[in-house]
Design an enzyme around this catalytic site. Sequence first.
Site, short mmCIF file in Angstrom:
data_model
loop_
_atom_site.label_atom_id
_atom_site.label_comp_id
_atom_site.label_asym_id
_atom_site.label_seq_id
_atom_site.Cartn_x
_atom_site.Cartn_y
_atom_site.Cartn_z
CB SER A 253 -0.93 -0.08 1.21
OG SER A 253 -2.12 0.59 0.92
CG HIS A 394 -5.71 -2.61 0.32
ND1 HIS A 394 -4.93 -2.24 -0.74
CD2 HIS A 394 -5.24 -1.90 1.39
CE1 HIS A 394 -4.04 -1.36 -0.35
NE2 HIS A 394 -4.20 -1.14 0.94
C1 GCU Z 1 -5.39 4.79 1.70
C2 GCU Z 1 -4.80 5.56 0.54
C3 GCU Z 1 -3.97 4.66 -0.37
C4 GCU Z 1 -2.97 3.88 0.43
C5 GCU Z 1 -3.65 3.17 1.56
C6 GCU Z 1 -2.69 2.49 2.53
O1 GCU Z 1 -6.36 3.91 1.23
O2 GCU Z 1 -5.85 6.18 -0.13
O3 GCU Z 1 -3.31 5.43 -1.35
O4 GCU Z 1 -2.27 3.00 -0.41
O5 GCU Z 1 -4.38 4.09 2.35
O6 GCU Z 1 -1.51 2.79 2.57
O7 GCU Z 1 -3.16 1.68 3.32
#
Ligand code: GCU
Length: 415
Positions: A253, A394
């Site tokens: 992420s 995710h």
């Molecule tokens: C949020 C953000 C993302 C990121 C994510 C994370 O969802 O919008 O861009 O990748 O957090 O790091 O968990």
Amino acid sequence: MALMIYHQLFAQRSTPTIKNEADVPAYDLPLLLRTESGIEVKTAEAWERLRRPEIHAYFANQVYGVVPSELNIHKVEVLDFEPNALGGKAIRKQVQLHFKKGKKSIAMRLLIYLPKDKKKSPVFLAYNFKGNHSVNSDPAILIGGKKESELSQEELKSDKLGSRGSRSSRWAIDTMIGAGYGLVTIDYNDVDPDKNDFSDGIHSLFYKSGQTAPEKNEWGSLSAWAWGMSKAMDYLETEPLVDSKKVILFGHSRLGKTALWAGANDKRFSLVISNNSGCGGAALSRRRFGEKLSDINTKFPHWFCENFHFFNENESALAVDQHMLIALIAPRPVYVASASQDLWADPKGEFLAAQWASSVYLLYGKKGLTMQSQPPVNTPYHGTVGYHLREGKHDVTQYDWEQYIKFAEKNFKSN
Ligand code: GCU
């Protein structure tokens, strides 16, 4: 001036989130293999001499932000060494790296697990979100560099103890150790706490007198975290138990975005893995699918450099897109992983960026993504560029780690 005012007004209005492929606007990607002055790049030599430096400089000044100056590790402190950790399967080492400038200092704490029966091990180097003690329930993992008996009443009252091992499902440590790989992990907040506040963390050590925030083209938090990975690498090069020619950068992420930028900056990382990195990571910005630049720069204004905010709702003005970030890692192996339900991160945009980046790998005679379209779920591809679309949300799962280990094995053997 008029353009700026227009831009500021326009940038306030974020457009609705695109959730269907049919709504993706038509776009033209900037060409990887043609320089700003129009020279066609046909060889790896020309890529390295002409095109790579201009792309890298653009990402540095307009996207992630440049690191204003140099700072070496001030002191290395070994806090713990246990040759029989994890039920006798692994070596555990905990090391604190100190950084100091003037009166300011920060410390980064590395938690290291290594296979026992090897002289030198390849390692995954990865930040964690919730503290080193969250990656495994091993009670000897220090919390913010301290043993449980050393924690203050306040620290004990916080959820720190409760979070021991709370993220262990994301860290397949037994599988890594079993396959002959180690893990080096660090709480990313050690380098720069993840909040829109530039008064603390590593940034503050670099300010000139009177300065309170980075300049417009200077590092946001992602760039600071990437810097921290290179500093961890400085230490790993001195660690006899680690094979520093086989340090694999991993990030999930926002930390996947970090891993890609760190891998682009520092050629000592032999392999780079982006897990569900999405917007500002592996996903193409121009598709505007899921999270857009205006979303990320509004919700996380500290992640990128200030210059990057100019491109909110204005992606086509960028001279780069994220396939070029992946290409900066060539010819070193790079793995982009998506998850089927992670639409916010635009799985298709992540795939397409890795596919476009493959043209640079071809210049080196390396195997990029050769398939015509995004593969179905749970159908991994492991060339020099790797890709999979895992079924699910995710996250980082056992399945993901199994692919990363196979990919590393394959690439380390063939190089
Ligand atoms: C949020 C953000 C993302 C990121 C994510 C994370 O969802 O919008 O861009 O990748 O957090 O790091 O968990």
